[in-house]
Scaffold this motif. Structure first.
Motif, mmCIF file in Angstrom:
data_model
loop_
_atom_site.group_PDB
_atom_site.id
_atom_site.type_symbol
_atom_site.label_atom_id
_atom_site.label_comp_id
_atom_site.label_asym_id
_atom_site.label_seq_id
_atom_site.Cartn_x
_atom_site.Cartn_y
_atom_site.Cartn_z
ATOM 1 N N TYR A 82 1.017 -1.093 0.005
ATOM 2 C CA TYR A 82 0.161 0.035 -0.249
ATOM 3 C C TYR A 82 0.688 1.198 0.039
ATOM 4 C CZ TYR A 82 -3.824 -3.117 1.285
ATOM 5 O OH TYR A 82 -4.837 -4.220 1.432
ATOM 6 N N GLY A 83 0.518 2.219 -0.726
ATOM 7 C CA GLY A 83 1.237 3.500 -0.966
ATOM 8 C C GLY A 83 0.062 4.523 -0.398
ATOM 9 N N ILE A 84 0.740 5.318 0.578
ATOM 10 C CA ILE A 84 -0.108 6.298 1.268
ATOM 11 C C ILE A 84 0.362 7.812 0.603
ATOM 12 C CG2 ILE A 84 -0.856 7.366 3.606
ATOM 13 C CD1 ILE A 84 -1.430 4.379 3.086
ATOM 14 N N TYR A 85 -0.495 8.329 0.189
ATOM 15 C CA TYR A 85 -0.230 9.582 -0.609
ATOM 16 C C TYR A 85 -0.921 10.815 -0.045
ATOM 17 C CZ TYR A 85 0.519 12.378 -5.082
ATOM 18 O OH TYR A 85 0.876 13.369 -5.916
ATOM 19 N N GLY A 86 -0.088 11.747 0.940
ATOM 20 C CA GLY A 86 -0.700 12.752 1.387
ATOM 21 C C GLY A 86 -0.422 14.068 0.825
ATOM 22 N N SER A 87 -1.580 14.949 0.873
ATOM 23 C CA SER A 87 -1.374 16.288 0.170
ATOM 24 C C SER A 87 -2.553 17.057 0.271
ATOM 25 C CB SER A 87 -1.228 16.006 -1.477
ATOM 26 O OG SER A 87 -1.067 17.423 -2.081
ATOM 27 N N ALA A 88 -2.423 18.342 0.035
ATOM 28 C CA ALA A 88 -3.678 18.944 0.246
ATOM 29 C C ALA A 88 -4.792 18.972 -0.533
ATOM 30 C CB ALA A 88 -3.258 20.781 0.230
ATOM 31 N N PHE A 89 -4.144 18.493 -1.807
ATOM 32 C CA PHE A 89 -5.261 18.085 -2.841
ATOM 33 C C PHE A 89 -6.406 19.276 -3.079
ATOM 34 C CE2 PHE A 89 -4.005 13.813 -1.533
ATOM 35 C CZ PHE A 89 -3.141 13.426 -2.692
ATOM 36 N N ASP A 90 -5.912 20.359 -3.331
ATOM 37 C CA ASP A 90 -6.696 21.790 -3.315
ATOM 38 C C ASP A 90 -6.541 22.434 -4.665
ATOM 39 O OD1 ASP A 90 -8.429 23.723 -2.213
ATOM 40 O OD2 ASP A 90 -6.916 24.593 -1.078
ATOM 41 N N PRO A 91 -7.009 21.982 -5.873
ATOM 42 C CA PRO A 91 -7.844 20.620 -5.789
ATOM 43 C C PRO A 91 -6.884 19.484 -6.315
ATOM 44 C CG PRO A 91 -8.032 21.931 -7.702
ATOM 45 C CD PRO A 91 -7.211 22.804 -7.049
ATOM 46 N N ILE A 92 -7.333 18.317 -6.303
ATOM 47 C CA ILE A 92 -6.494 17.165 -7.255
ATOM 48 C C ILE A 92 -6.425 17.530 -8.628
ATOM 49 C CG2 ILE A 92 -8.648 15.802 -7.415
ATOM 50 C CD1 ILE A 92 -6.867 13.377 -6.755
ATOM 51 N N THR A 93 -5.307 16.993 -9.036
ATOM 52 C CA THR A 93 -5.116 17.378 -10.744
ATOM 53 C C THR A 93 -4.824 16.078 -11.376
ATOM 54 O OG1 THR A 93 -2.728 17.651 -10.301
ATOM 55 C CG2 THR A 93 -4.212 19.791 -9.952
ATOM 56 N N TYR A 94 -4.751 16.219 -12.494
ATOM 57 C CA TYR A 94 -3.996 15.103 -13.505
ATOM 58 C C TYR A 94 -2.752 14.652 -13.135
ATOM 59 C CZ TYR A 94 -7.763 14.499 -16.720
ATOM 60 O OH TYR A 94 -9.286 14.189 -17.261
ATOM 61 N N ALA A 95 -1.947 15.749 -12.551
ATOM 62 C CA ALA A 95 -0.744 15.478 -12.064
ATOM 63 C C ALA A 95 -0.518 14.443 -10.887
ATOM 64 C CB ALA A 95 0.184 16.822 -11.818
ATOM 65 N N HIS A 96 -1.403 14.513 -9.986
ATOM 66 C CA HIS A 96 -1.703 13.835 -8.616
ATOM 67 C C HIS A 96 -2.118 12.559 -9.157
ATOM 68 C CE1 HIS A 96 -2.771 17.760 -6.451
ATOM 69 N NE2 HIS A 96 -1.309 17.169 -5.784
ATOM 70 N N MET B 136 5.880 16.051 -13.927
ATOM 71 C CA MET B 136 4.862 16.571 -14.298
ATOM 72 C C MET B 136 4.442 17.610 -13.650
ATOM 73 S SD MET B 136 0.952 15.131 -15.481
ATOM 74 C CE MET B 136 1.594 14.217 -16.986
ATOM 75 N N GLU B 137 4.373 18.855 -14.153
ATOM 76 C CA GLU B 137 3.722 19.861 -13.002
ATOM 77 C C GLU B 137 2.687 20.468 -13.525
ATOM 78 O OE1 GLU B 137 5.283 20.851 -10.240
ATOM 79 O OE2 GLU B 137 6.992 19.555 -10.614
ATOM 80 N N ILE B 138 1.518 20.194 -12.843
ATOM 81 C CA ILE B 138 0.317 20.771 -12.875
ATOM 82 C C ILE B 138 -0.119 21.390 -11.515
ATOM 83 C CG2 ILE B 138 -2.124 20.681 -13.337
ATOM 84 C CD1 ILE B 138 -1.680 18.362 -15.247
ATOM 85 N N SER B 139 0.022 22.792 -11.315
ATOM 86 C CA SER B 139 -0.139 23.321 -9.920
ATOM 87 C C SER B 139 -1.505 23.466 -9.630
ATOM 88 C CB SER B 139 0.669 24.780 -9.962
ATOM 89 O OG SER B 139 0.287 25.389 -8.849
ATOM 90 N N SER B 140 -1.769 23.185 -8.350
ATOM 91 C CA SER B 140 -3.111 23.180 -7.664
ATOM 92 C C SER B 140 -3.474 24.645 -7.493
ATOM 93 C CB SER B 140 -3.431 22.474 -6.361
ATOM 94 O OG SER B 140 -3.293 21.140 -6.742
#
Length: 204
Positions: free
Chosen positions: A4-18, A166-170
């Protein structure tokens, strides 16, 4: 034994890069599941109030719904930021999956300051990490120069050196929405439609 991989972030918002990053890590490291963990509404390191957790959570659930390898957890979202540290989150998932491998997924930019995180030493000592390359960060050099990181075996850190820049900035998406722009192709259509319908990132 599952992985399992735990992926933490604000996701504000989630993007295609995430999403692309999570999928690439899952494929390259043979993860059975990537669990997205949005942070509490207020994170001191961000220096700002995040978008309401209700919307970030709804956007995240929409984004991961069609991939059986993806799921979301609100373990941090429903806690105050100072009550649920990354170490606590990892302990939670290790209790959930006691017979499996659990990794924390992060970028090289976070590797550079993880020693200063709350419960940072326990986090580093007791967990394994998948670290994604970031432009301008030499991961081996970061580990070599950090007294805390180099106290632990290098196999705590699985370093992914290529192909994850890949950089897509929230923040760019938020800004585009706020000035009447149209960042449609930077996030899943269902998330774009939700953000438009609920005026999530419209000021005023």
């Amino acid at each position: 034994m599952a992985r399992y991989g735990i992926y933490g972030s604000a996701f504000d918002p989630i993007t295609y890069a995430h999403l692309w990053t999570a999928w690439t890590v899952a494929v390259r490291r043979n993860l059975d599941k990537v669990i997205f963990v949005p942070s509490s509404d207020y994170r001191g390191d961000k220096g700002r109030k995040l978008t309401a957790g209700k919307h970030r959570w709804n956007l995240l659930q929409l984004a991961v719904a069609d991939n059986p390898k993806f799921e979301a957890s609100d373990i941090e979202l429903k806690a105050e930021a100072w009550e649920q540290y990354t170490h606590d989150t990892m302990e939670h998932f290790k209790r959930m999956y006691p017979h499996d491998e659990v990794f924390f997924i992060m970028g090289a930019d976070n590797l550079a300051n993880i020693s200063s995180w709350s419960k940072g030493e326990e986090l580093i000592r007791e967990n394994k990490f998948i670290v994604m390359a970031r432009e301008g960060y030499n991961m081996l050099e970061i580990i070599a120069k950090d007294p805390m990181l180099r106290n632990y075996e290098l196999d705590h850190f699985d370093l992914l050196h290529k192909g994850l820049n890949m950089e897509i900035s929230s923040s760019y998406i938020r800004d585009e929405f706020s000035v009447g722009g149209d960042p449609r192709y930077l996030m899943p259509d269902v998330c774009y439609e939700y953000a438009k319908k609920h005026n999530v990132y419209v000021k005023g």
